[in-house]
Scaffold this active site. Structure first.
Site, short mmCIF file in Angstrom:
data_model
loop_
_atom_site.label_atom_id
_atom_site.label_comp_id
_atom_site.label_asym_id
_atom_site.label_seq_id
_atom_site.Cartn_x
_atom_site.Cartn_y
_atom_site.Cartn_z
N GLY A 16 -46.97 -31.01 -27.30
CA GLY A 16 -47.87 -30.88 -28.05
C GLY A 16 -49.01 -31.48 -27.91
CD GLU A 148 -47.42 -30.44 -10.55
OE1 GLU A 148 -47.08 -29.82 -11.44
OE2 GLU A 148 -46.92 -31.12 -9.51
CE LYS A 186 -29.71 -44.95 -27.69
NZ LYS A 186 -29.16 -46.61 -27.76
CB CYS A 380 -56.18 -5.10 -26.62
SG CYS A 380 -56.92 -5.09 -24.75
NE ARG A 470 -58.39 -5.12 -13.81
CZ ARG A 470 -57.61 -6.01 -13.87
NH1 ARG A 470 -56.32 -6.06 -14.72
NH2 ARG A 470 -57.86 -7.35 -13.59
CG HIS A 515 -57.76 -9.81 -27.38
ND1 HIS A 515 -56.44 -9.62 -27.44
CD2 HIS A 515 -58.28 -9.16 -26.33
CE1 HIS A 515 -56.08 -8.87 -26.37
NE2 HIS A 515 -57.21 -8.43 -25.67
CD GLU A 517 -56.03 -11.53 -30.57
OE1 GLU A 517 -55.36 -11.58 -29.38
OE2 GLU A 517 -56.52 -10.96 -31.16
#
EC number: 6.3.4.2
Length: 543
Positions: A16, A148, A186, A380, A470, A515, A517
């Site tokens: 997180g 990376e 731990k 959508c 699209r 969208h 949201e």
């Protein structure tokens, strides 16, 4: 001059870091500081736009059309500051830029190397455009030790030396696992993680320790001793009941005070957290429950719908109810009657998606909602499937379908070949690349005056929303659909692209091509989600 906070992670992934960064940004903002949050992603993709939702989760789209990491959604929701394409970069994008310059001859024949060319590009990105901010929080994706990620860690190590004293600190997010057989937390995994970080030249200033219980004083002392940090800088990041409790929890643990102390700053005012407290009171003490069915294609990976989940939560906060989610894989309805799955729910939401798998199940979910007067929210792909359902079952166009699934005699939904972005004409073809070729970012829409959706937006007739698609609904069928009750209540300003459909004689049935949201905030729930949850409350007889 801006001060920089670099957030790294260790021990395990998915701890997180994005949420921690967003919460810290919110705390600093609550103290009156101007804050910017940025994300460095070490993967080689140019962006997450073509990555599988099962691998990457949600693709968060910004106003300026960038396809970015879902953590930028956390940044926006917690700070209210809209992210841009300049807030997220990947290794792939950096390499592309460097190789383009090399082909142009910009490096004058030099040998291109990770150090200094890649690291310099990372540093240039981190330092760019920050003049107006007090703090810039930079999250490095992945965990310390990932191959990376090494160029990014090297770049932020160099920045720590190059920036003026007291202008850069490092926060390391780590995990303290509890071992039941030993009956204790731990610290060894954290010690090894910090050892790895120090081996590449970075000494963390603050340890942010994820845990499900209080950290005993002896364990704090041990972490401080072996990780070379002050005991007060070992911050407990205990699990909370909802993510909007994190800022208050971090403040109670002393994170923001410790950050300011690390910069040598005396706190000028306590953080204004009253609004966060109000949100948490509403989350913890709802006045009722509503159940929303999410009929989707990626329900096995909830992160694929991260912003959607949060926007529904915001709708619940606005209406003082708890929103319970019933996840249903849309493929189930291709062989099963939807009724047993949907009869108990107070609302049905069909989210975005791509491809033919599960499409018929979404169509059947839309049919159930229409015929049973259950509130329906199609986003959508969910709007497109609702239009196909209306064409088949109301208009009688039995072969109605989308060209996304293959050739069809009745293309109710088809590929967008051209559209306007501002004053520029965008063009696409069936054979074009997949990456970065969708209609992306914020676009305006014109709402029909007096429509339900206009009322939802407070009587507005002009709105701006974020898109990622699209394919589009074919306006050649508009008149026939409207004659059978499905109204096109929102269009692009030029009238070419359908943006919103609704049934006037249904309690609440709205499909949107965009969208919503992506623009919802806990402090400012998106009006469509607030209205949808309110309709679900009516369905459940809470009001």
């Amino acid at each position: 001059m801006a001060r920089y906070i670099f957030i790294t992670g260790g021990v395990v992934s998915s701890l997180g870091k994005g949420l921690a960064s967003a919460a810290l940004g919110a705390l600093l903002q609550a103290r009156g500081y101007k804050v910017r949050l940025r994300k460095l992603d070490p993967y080689l993709n140019l962006d997450p736009g073509t990555m599988s939702p099962y691998q990457h989760g949600e693709v968060f789209v910004t106003d300026d059309g960038a396809e970015t990491d879902l953590d930028l959604g956390h940044y926006e929701r917690f700070t209210g500051r809209p992210a841009t394409k300049a807030d997220n970069i990947t290794t792939g994008r950096i390499y592309q830029d460097i190789l383009t310059k090399e082909r142009r001859g910009d490096y004058l024949g030099a040998t291109i190397q990770v150090v200094p060319h890649v690291t310099n590009a990372i540093k240039d990105f981190v330092l760019s455009g920050n003049d107006e901010y007090d703090f810039v929080l930079v999250e490095i994706g992945g965990t310390v030790g990932d191959i990376e990620g090494l160029p990014f860690f090297e770049a932020i190590r160099q920045l720590g030396n190059e920036l003026p004293r007291h202008h850069a600190i490092y926060i390391h997010l780590t995990l303290l696992p509890y071992i039941p057989s030993a009956g204790e937390l731990k610290t060894k995994p954290t010690q090894h993680s910090v050892k790895e970080l120090r081996s590449i030249g970075i000494q963390p200033d603050i340890l942010l320790c994820r845990t499900d219980r209080e950290i005993p004083k002896e364990e704090r002392r041990k972490l401080g001793l072996f990780c070379n940090v002050r005991e007060s800088a070992v911050i407990e990041a205990r699990d909370v009941d909802n993510i909007y409790a994190v800022p208050e929890a971090y403040h109670a643990a002393g994170l923001d005070d410790e950050v300011l102390a690390a910069f040598g700053i005396e706190p000028r005012i306590p953080p204004a957290l009253a609004s966060w407290h109000t949100i948490n009171e509403r989350v913890r003490n709802p006045e009722g429950d509503v159940t929303i069915a999410i009929v989707g294609k990626y329900t096995g990976m909830k992160d694929a719908y991260k912003s959607l989940i949060e926007a529904l939560s915001h709708g619940g906060i606005a209406n003082k109810v708890r929103v319970k989610l019933d996840w249903i894989e849309s493929e189930v309805f291709e062989n099963e009657d939807p009724a047993p799955f949907l009869e108990h729910v107070n609302g049905i939401l069909v989210p975005g998606g791509f491809g033919q798998r599960g499409a018929e199940g979404k169509i059947r979910a839309a049919q159930f909602a229409r015929e049973r007067d259950v509130p329906y929210f199609g986003i959508c792909f969910g709007m497109q499937m609702a239009v196909i359902e209306a064409a088949r079952n109301l208009v009688g166009i039995t072969e109605a379908n989308s060209t996304e699934f293959g050739p069809t005699k009745e293309p109710l939904v088809g590929l967008m070949t051209e559209w306007l972005r501002g004053n520029e004409l965008e063009k696409r073809s069936q054979s074009g690349d997949l990456g970065g070729t969708m209609r992306l970012g914020a676009y305006p829409a014109t709402l029909k005056r007096g429509s339900r959706v206009s009322e939802v937006y407070g009587g507005a007739t002009e709105i701006s929303e974020r898109h990622r698609h699209r394919y589009e609904v074919n306006t050649a069928y508009k008149d026939r659909l409207e004659q059978h009750g499905l109204k096109f209540s929102g269009l692009s300003p030029d009238g070419v692209l359908p943006e919103i459909v609704e049934y006037e004689d249904h309690p609440w049935f709205i499909g949107v091509q965009f969208h919503p949201e992506l623009k919802s905030r806990p402090f400012e729930p998106h009006p469509l989600f607030a209205s949808f949850i309110q309709a679900a409350m009516v369905q459940s007889r809470l009001v």
